[in-house]
Design a protein around this motif. Structure first.
Motif, short mmCIF file in Angstrom:
data_model
loop_
_atom_site.label_atom_id
_atom_site.label_comp_id
_atom_site.label_asym_id
_atom_site.label_seq_id
_atom_site.Cartn_x
_atom_site.Cartn_y
_atom_site.Cartn_z
N LEU A 1 -12.95 -13.33 -7.47
CA LEU A 1 -13.09 -12.99 -8.89
C LEU A 1 -11.80 -12.47 -9.50
N ALA A 2 -11.20 -11.45 -8.90
CA ALA A 2 -10.03 -10.82 -9.53
C ALA A 2 -9.28 -10.02 -8.47
N ASP A 3 -8.11 -9.53 -8.88
CA ASP A 3 -7.31 -8.66 -8.03
C ASP A 3 -8.09 -7.37 -7.72
N VAL B 1 -8.50 -4.62 -10.40
CA VAL B 1 -9.46 -4.97 -11.46
C VAL B 1 -10.89 -4.81 -10.92
N LEU B 2 -11.11 -5.26 -9.69
CA LEU B 2 -12.45 -5.15 -9.09
C LEU B 2 -12.88 -3.69 -8.99
N LEU B 3 -11.92 -2.81 -8.70
CA LEU B 3 -12.25 -1.38 -8.58
C LEU B 3 -12.70 -0.81 -9.92
N SER B 4 -12.09 -1.27 -11.00
CA SER B 4 -12.52 -0.76 -12.31
C SER B 4 -13.92 -1.31 -12.65
N TRP C 1 -5.24 -9.59 1.46
CA TRP C 1 -6.02 -8.38 1.19
C TRP C 1 -5.26 -7.08 1.48
N GLU C 2 -4.42 -7.10 2.52
CA GLU C 2 -3.71 -5.85 2.85
C GLU C 2 -2.72 -5.46 1.73
N SER D 1 -1.33 -2.10 -3.07
CA SER D 1 -1.02 -2.04 -4.49
C SER D 1 -2.10 -1.25 -5.26
N ALA D 2 -3.36 -1.44 -4.90
CA ALA D 2 -4.45 -0.72 -5.58
C ALA D 2 -4.36 0.79 -5.32
N GLN D 3 -3.84 1.17 -4.13
CA GLN D 3 -3.77 2.60 -3.79
C GLN D 3 -2.77 3.36 -4.67
N GLU D 4 -1.95 2.61 -5.42
CA GLU D 4 -1.03 3.29 -6.34
C GLU D 4 -1.80 3.91 -7.51
N THR D 5 -2.94 3.33 -7.88
CA THR D 5 -3.68 3.86 -9.05
C THR D 5 -5.11 4.28 -8.72
N TRP D 6 -5.57 4.01 -7.50
CA TRP D 6 -6.95 4.33 -7.14
C TRP D 6 -6.99 5.05 -5.80
N SER D 7 -7.99 5.95 -5.66
CA SER D 7 -8.27 6.44 -4.30
C SER D 7 -9.68 5.96 -3.94
N PHE D 8 -9.87 5.62 -2.67
CA PHE D 8 -11.16 5.09 -2.22
C PHE D 8 -11.23 5.12 -0.70
#
Ligand SMILES: C[S@@+](CC[C@H](N)C(=O)[O-])C[C@H]1O[C@@H](n2cnc3c(N)ncnc32)[C@H](O)[C@@H]1O
Length: 199
Positions: free
Chosen positions: A134-136, A139-142, A162-163, A168-175
């Motif tokens: 679907l998306a990067d 975007v999926l996290l939002s 995926w890695e 890259s997502a960890q720069e703006t999200w924590s999970f």
């Protein structure tokens, strides 16, 4: 999961779905031409990998379902294993939504389709949110943050990059992340994600 481990009823429903997918694919683009020869492994068994990832999920939301991967496959398994599980498919394309509704009706699945953009749908408070192709990840996290309940789990089916997407997502999200290696495509992974927060 494969044909040897699946009940006769589920196998029959999967076969009906397979046949409808190929029939409608002649008119609307549900799956790529290159994958037509291998629908079982590339699409159906691939999607089936998410079915067991979360034991208790009453409301399962599949985002950008397209031809029904993985949402329709999840609903087919649920029919025999967990009939209380309700699957909501969010798909903005009217023709694909018409296909999904036909499958739901013909297979009597506990599922419904919302034909809107994911960003415009009121929060669904789902136990599970899934998405494939679907998306990067960012975007999926939002999307997941909007539609998951507080304790909910996101299941994102990701390809070989995926890695990189996780970093890259960890720069703006924590999970919290658990990555399951895909059984149908060794470089791919199913990302099981909880506790999503913007940093
Ligand atoms: C590349 S397809 C993948 C379909 C399916 N999940 C699969 O794995 O085969 C992406 C689908 O998401 C839908 N889609 C893309 N952006 C969307 C949005 N913002 N809201 C709802 N649906 C969207 C498209 O119409 C398309 O059917």
């Amino acid at each position: 999961m494969d044909a040897s481990t699946v009940s006769r009823e589920t196998m029959h429903a999967l076969q009906m779905y397979h046949d409808l997918l190929l029939k409608w694919n002649a008119r609307i683009n549900l799956i790529s031409k290159s994958s037509i020869e291998d629908v079982w492994s590339r699409h159906i068994w691939d999607s089936a990998q998410v079915v067991d990832c979360v034991a208790k999920a009453k409301t399962w939301v599949d985002l950008g379902s397209g031809g029904g991967m993985p949402g329709i496959v999840v609903a087919i398994f649920a029919k025999n294993i967990d009939p209380d599980r309700r699957v909501i498919l969010v798909e903005s394309d009217q023709r694909k939504a018409a296909f999904l509704r036909t499958v739901i009706r013909e297979l009597s699945l506990n599922a419904r389709v919302i034909v809107e953009r994911i960003e415009d749908v009121a929060p669904l408070r789902a136990d599970v949110v899934s998405a494939r192709a679907l998306a990067d990840l960012s975007v999926l996290l939002s999307f997941a943050q909007r539609h998951l309940s507080a304790q909910g789990t996101a299941l994102f089916m990701k390809g070989q990059s995926w890695e990189k997407e996780v970093s890259s997502a960890q720069e703006t999200w924590s999970f919290d992340l658990k990555a399951h290696r895909s059984k149908t495509s060794p470089a791919a992974a199913i990302l099981e994600i909880k506790e999503i927060q913007r940093v």
